[in-house]
Enzyme design. Structure first.
Site, PDB file in Angstrom:
ATOM      1  N   GLU A  67      47.454  48.332  45.809  1.00 47.15           N
ATOM      2  CA  GLU A  67      48.190  47.167  46.330  1.00 47.15           C
ATOM      3  C   GLU A  67      48.102  45.967  45.387  1.00 47.15           C
ATOM      4  O   GLU A  67      49.021  45.152  45.318  1.00 47.15           O
ATOM      5  CB  GLU A  67      47.693  46.785  47.722  1.00 47.15           C
ATOM      6  CG  GLU A  67      48.072  47.778  48.810  1.00 47.15           C
ATOM      7  CD  GLU A  67      47.103  48.948  48.941  1.00 47.15           C
ATOM      8  OE1 GLU A  67      46.165  49.040  48.110  1.00 47.15           O
ATOM      9  OE2 GLU A  67      47.279  49.764  49.869  1.00 47.15           O
ATOM     10  N   MET A 492      36.825  37.327  25.038  1.00 43.04           N
ATOM     11  CA  MET A 492      36.749  35.896  25.323  1.00 43.04           C
ATOM     12  C   MET A 492      35.354  35.492  25.783  1.00 43.04           C
ATOM     13  O   MET A 492      34.838  34.445  25.397  1.00 43.04           O
ATOM     14  CB  MET A 492      37.800  35.527  26.377  1.00 43.04           C
ATOM     15  CG  MET A 492      37.911  34.048  26.638  1.00 43.04           C
ATOM     16  SD  MET A 492      38.244  33.121  25.128  1.00 43.04           S
ATOM     17  CE  MET A 492      40.028  33.045  25.184  1.00 43.04           C
TER      18      MET A 492
HETATM   19  C1  TPP Z   1      39.149  39.684  37.263  1.00 44.44           C
HETATM   20  C2  TPP Z   1      38.419  38.930  36.210  1.00 44.44           C
HETATM   21  N1  TPP Z   1      37.116  39.144  35.971  1.00 44.44           N
HETATM   22  C3  TPP Z   1      36.465  38.457  35.003  1.00 44.44           C
HETATM   23  C4  TPP Z   1      37.120  37.526  34.244  1.00 44.44           C
HETATM   24  C5  TPP Z   1      36.385  36.747  33.161  1.00 44.44           C
HETATM   25  N2  TPP Z   1      36.952  37.037  31.848  1.00 44.44           N
HETATM   26  C6  TPP Z   1      37.849  36.238  31.234  1.00 44.44           C
HETATM   27  S1  TPP Z   1      38.360  36.818  29.781  1.00 44.44           S
HETATM   28  C7  TPP Z   1      37.378  38.149  29.869  1.00 44.44           C
HETATM   29  C8  TPP Z   1      37.338  39.166  28.779  1.00 44.44           C
HETATM   30  C9  TPP Z   1      38.584  39.944  28.680  1.00 44.44           C
HETATM   31  O1  TPP Z   1      38.358  41.034  27.823  1.00 44.44           O
HETATM   32  P1  TPP Z   1      39.574  41.868  27.267  1.00 44.44           P
HETATM   33  O2  TPP Z   1      40.458  42.270  28.376  1.00 44.44           O
HETATM   34  O3  TPP Z   1      39.067  42.962  26.402  1.00 44.44           O
HETATM   35  O4  TPP Z   1      40.364  40.807  26.411  1.00 44.44           O
HETATM   36  P2  TPP Z   1      39.909  40.079  25.038  1.00 44.44           P
HETATM   37  O5  TPP Z   1      39.322  38.776  25.408  1.00 44.44           O
HETATM   38  O6  TPP Z   1      38.907  40.966  24.368  1.00 44.44           O
HETATM   39  O7  TPP Z   1      41.151  39.941  24.268  1.00 44.44           O
HETATM   40  C10 TPP Z   1      36.639  38.125  31.057  1.00 44.44           C
HETATM   41  C11 TPP Z   1      35.640  39.128  31.456  1.00 44.44           C
HETATM   42  C12 TPP Z   1      38.480  37.311  34.547  1.00 44.44           C
HETATM   43  N3  TPP Z   1      39.204  36.394  33.891  1.00 44.44           N
HETATM   44  N4  TPP Z   1      39.108  38.029  35.505  1.00 44.44           N
END
Ligand code: TPP
Ligand code: MG
Lengths: 577, 181
Positions: A67, A492
């Site tokens: 969903e 990030m």
């Molecule tokens: C549902 C959710 N959980 C945790 C976060 C915290 N968060 C923000 S960016 C991030 C990392 C994202 O990693 P990735 O998808 O590999 O993207 P990258 O930053 O490596 O490009 C996290 C854990 C979030 N934004 N949303």
């Protein structure tokens, strides 16, 4: 032609007939021109699904794999088409799985009409199987919600739902319909909602405030426009361009304002926010008049609000009275729809130029280019950068794609470097920052704009939050082009750990599955690229493929996104490295 | 500086609105000191009276958020100086042999309260007034062993001309109740 007459007759016939509440739901949605529904069935919504079965020639139902996928797909559909996304879910777990999407749509002002099944009226409050108090749960994350317990209420409730979701500052609504109301019969008649007394979605514009704003602008030396999604939601793109072109004022977009103006417009100076452009952030604290249009001074835009644009007189063009003076004190508030406010403001402003001031932005852009952009877009190091991937996407799509992003470094890089020609081309989770948003939103966007190229840019982390929607993409053959920017990190968060937590990489390294094999397992074509000299041909192969396609790009593991306004710092403390 | 604000909200009579409104306070960590709802002088329109102890800026912002709810007609915010307000308190005393009836009646009279009812061995005293006054009576009744005490939420009316009827008229002329297309 013949088909059409038939359907009209069908409707007329139905109007005079006693029908079930469930069928009334479908007919009401059709009366609101619904062509696509995203959803997932279950016990409490089965009568509605049964009624839907008889109308599948007139409405497309997309069976997502979760969903949350359905509601994000509804958001993608809404953002690209301007029409509300329609979502179905069953009671209990079906409804609770919508919560993240509702919160996302609420904070990003996305119109959604969500219909959830509920246990029969007589069982409410008995802890019945799959009963949850959906109304209370969804209250803070909906613009409006309502529980329907009688079939007679269905047409008016749906009419109101569409009206509220789409008017004024848009947002999500939930209708929770008890199962007995779906089964019961009544005399169906549909009337669209055009208004009700407690709700004033479009405040009328006070011309005196427009004149006061114009006076400030006409005498300003360093005026500066910040625009947000309000411009897109009120279809004010032309009016915004006319305003800045007449007054010669440099304009910067927020993350959600992206694509409301072409990227290459001479007065578009770039992006605001924590990872926005250098000049737009820094010069916020040098302008003398700040004109905010359809934006809400989010903390990711203002940084430390106590040192934000203190020298400037602030003009705020805004439809939502609760946004005025919420974060930043205004000198002049122009309450109303941005389209009309901008038109009136343009009328009252003198033609002007601000070449020297604009040059300051160009100067900052040159510095940013030298220190950040050059190395990001044309790297000399061995590993691939996220920026060069986006640069090649721009080239290959002629800057004309709908770019959907997830949340993280790849999102910031994609939004910084993607080129936009048309409005409604940027779909991202801004206010909530919901990882897992992108894949289903891209599916929804492709269905909402089938004629457009839809590129999904996702991190390796976020991809795995809603990866199952590959199954939906395969089933409906939505020709989404998916780019996974794989840095094997929750990038990030890792960047923050590096910069602010002594490189203590606590739970951010990912051991990933074989994305290509997984994707192929879902039946979707996929490939991987690791080297620069294969990047172009890999991207071309992806775009040339007629159906959905996933390209995994293995990028540098520990690259950082710059510039950056550190959390809690002032916008003029923006760091280039 | 925090002070007492009385927020008066006019709403449509709809299920769930109470919870929608209170959650706006919860989200901002504002404690509700008292809350009263009843039908207003306009048929079908409800009046909420919410009392909070908060700083002005935060109060004004929450009032705007309340007014933003689609079934809220209007929200006003008053300081104590702007309004006439009152609360009602009921006190239950058990009349056993240790009670000095004369002294009790003296306390009731000097506090401007009255004996509402005598039911068998129980006495119900009623007092309306500001919280300090109902509290004062509570303190003075303590020696008589209070068996029960309840204080209502605040009800209040502004000292000035009410602009709500004008506003309602405006809303009604500027909106059309669900119309056919
Ligand atoms: C549902 C959710 N959980 C945790 C976060 C915290 N968060 C923000 S960016 C991030 C990392 C994202 O990693 P990735 O998808 O590999 O993207 P990258 O930053 O490596 O490009 C996290 C854990 C979030 N934004 N949303
Ligand atoms: Mg990553």
């Amino acid at each position: 032609m013949n088909m059409q007459t038939l359907t009209v007759e069908k409707e007329v016939e139905k109007r005079n007939e006693v029908i079930t509440g469930a069928e009334a739901v479908i007919l009401s949605l059709l009366a609101e021109d619904t062509d696509t529904i995203f959803g997932y069935p279950g016990g409490a919504i089965m009568p509605i699904y049964d009624a839907l079965y008889g109308y599948l020639d007139r409405v497309h139902h997309v069976l997502t794999r979760h969903e949350q996928g359905a509601i994000h797909a509804g958001q993608g559909y809404a953002r690209v088409s301007g029409k509300p996304g329609v979502v179905f879910a069953t009671s209990g777990p079906g409804a609770t799985n919508l919560i993240t999407g509702l919160a996302d749509a609420k904070i990003d002002s996305t119109p959604l009409v969500c219909i959830t099944g509920q246990v029969p009226f007589a069982m409410l409050g008995t802890d019945a199987f799959q009963e949850t108090d959906v109304i209370s749960l969804s209250m803070p994350v909906t613009k409006w919600n309502y529980q329907v317990t009688k079939p007679e209420e269905i047409p008016a409730a749906i009419a109101k739902a569409f009206y509220i979701a789409t008017s004024g500052r848009p947002g999500p609504v939930v209708l929770d319909i008890t199962k007995d109301a779906q089964f019961a019969t009544f005399n169906f008649d549909y009337k669209k909602c055009r208004g009700f007394r407690s709700y004033n979605p479009k405040p009328s514009i006070d011309i005196e405030s427009v004149k006061a704003a114009a006076e400030l602008i006409n005498t300003a030396k360093r005026p500066y426009v910040l625009f947000g999604q309000g411009v897109i939601l009120s279809h004010a793109e032309k009016e915004l361009a006319a305003f800045v072109e007449k007054t010669g004022i440099p304009a910067a977009w927020t993350l959600l304002g992206l694509s409301a103006m072409p990227t290459d417009h001479p007065l578009n100076v770039g992006m605001l926010g924590m990872h926005g452009n250098y000049g737009p952030n820094k010069l916020t604290n040098e302008c003398d008049v700040l004109i905010a249009v359809g934006m809400r001074f989010d903390d990711r835009v203002t940084g430390n609000v106590s040192t934000y644009a203190k020298q400037a007189k602030v003009i705020h063009l805004e439809i939502d009275p609760a946004e005025i003076d919420k974060n930043v004190k205004t000198e002049v508030a122009v309450l109303g729809d941005a389209k009309e406010s901008l038109r009136l403001l343009t009328e009252h402003c003198h033609a002007n130029e601000h070449t020297e001031w604009l040059d300051k932005f160009h100067e900052h852009a040159r510095i940013e280019h030298e220190k950040v952009i050059q190395a990001e877009l044309h790297p000399s190091k061995e590993g691939l950068t996220m920026g060069e991937v986006i640069r090649r996407v721009n080239d290959l799509t002629d800057g004309d794609a709908v770019v959907v992003t997830d949340v993280g470094q790849h999102q910031m890089v994609a939004c910084r470097y993607a080129h936009f020609k048309k409005s409604k081309s940027n779909i991202t989770s801004g206010g909530l920052g919901t990882m897992g948003f992108c894949l289903p939103a891209a599916l929804g966007a492709k269905l909402g704009a089938p004629g457009r190229e839809v590129v999904a840019v996702i991190g390796d982390g976020g991809f795995q939050m809603t990866i199952q929607e590959l199954g939906t993409i395969f089933q409906v053959q939505a020709a989404v082009k998916i780019i996974i920017l794989n840095n094997e990190f929750l990038g990030m968060v890792r960047q923050w750990q590096q910069l602010f937590f002594d490189k203590r990489y606590s739970s951010t390294e990912l051991v990933n599955p074989d994305f290509v094999a997984v994707t192929k397992g879902f039946g979707v074509e996929a490939s991987r690229v690791t080297e620069r000299d294969k990047l172009d041909s890999s991207l071309k192969a992806m775009f040339d493929h007629p159906g959905p396609y996933l390209l995994e790009v293995v990028v540098e593991k520990e690259d950082n996104v710059f510039p950056m306004v550190p959390s809690g710092a002032s916008v003029d403390e923006i760091r280039l490295e | 500086m925090k002070k007492i604000f009385t927020i008066v909200i006019f709403t449509e009579n709809k299920i769930g609105l109470l919870s929608r409104i209170t959650s706006l306070f919860t989200q901002r960590h504002i404690n509700i000191e008292s809350l009263t709802t009843s039908e207003s002088e306009y048929t079908g329109i409800h009046r909420f009276t919410v009392v909070i102890h908060e700083v002005e800026d935060k109060t004004k912002k929450v009032v705007k958020q309340i007014e933003k709810q689609v079934e809220v007609l209007k929200a006003f915010c008053f300081t104590d100086e702007d309004t006439i307000y009152s609360e009602i308190a009921l006190y239950k005393i058990r009349l056993d042999e240790t009670i000095d009836r004369v002294a009790l009646e003296a306390v009731v009279n000097t506090n401007g309260a009255f004996i509402k009812e005598e039911i068998g061995e129980f006495l119900i005293i009623e007092k309306t007034g500001h919280k300090e006054q109902t509290h004062q009576l509570f303190e003075e009744l303590k020696p008589f062993k209070i068996q029960g005490f309840v204080r209502s939420g605040r009800v209040s009316l502004s000292r000035t001309f009410s602009t709500f009827s004008q506003h309602l008229q405006y809303l009604e002329t500027h909106s059309k109740e669900i119309i056919t297309q």
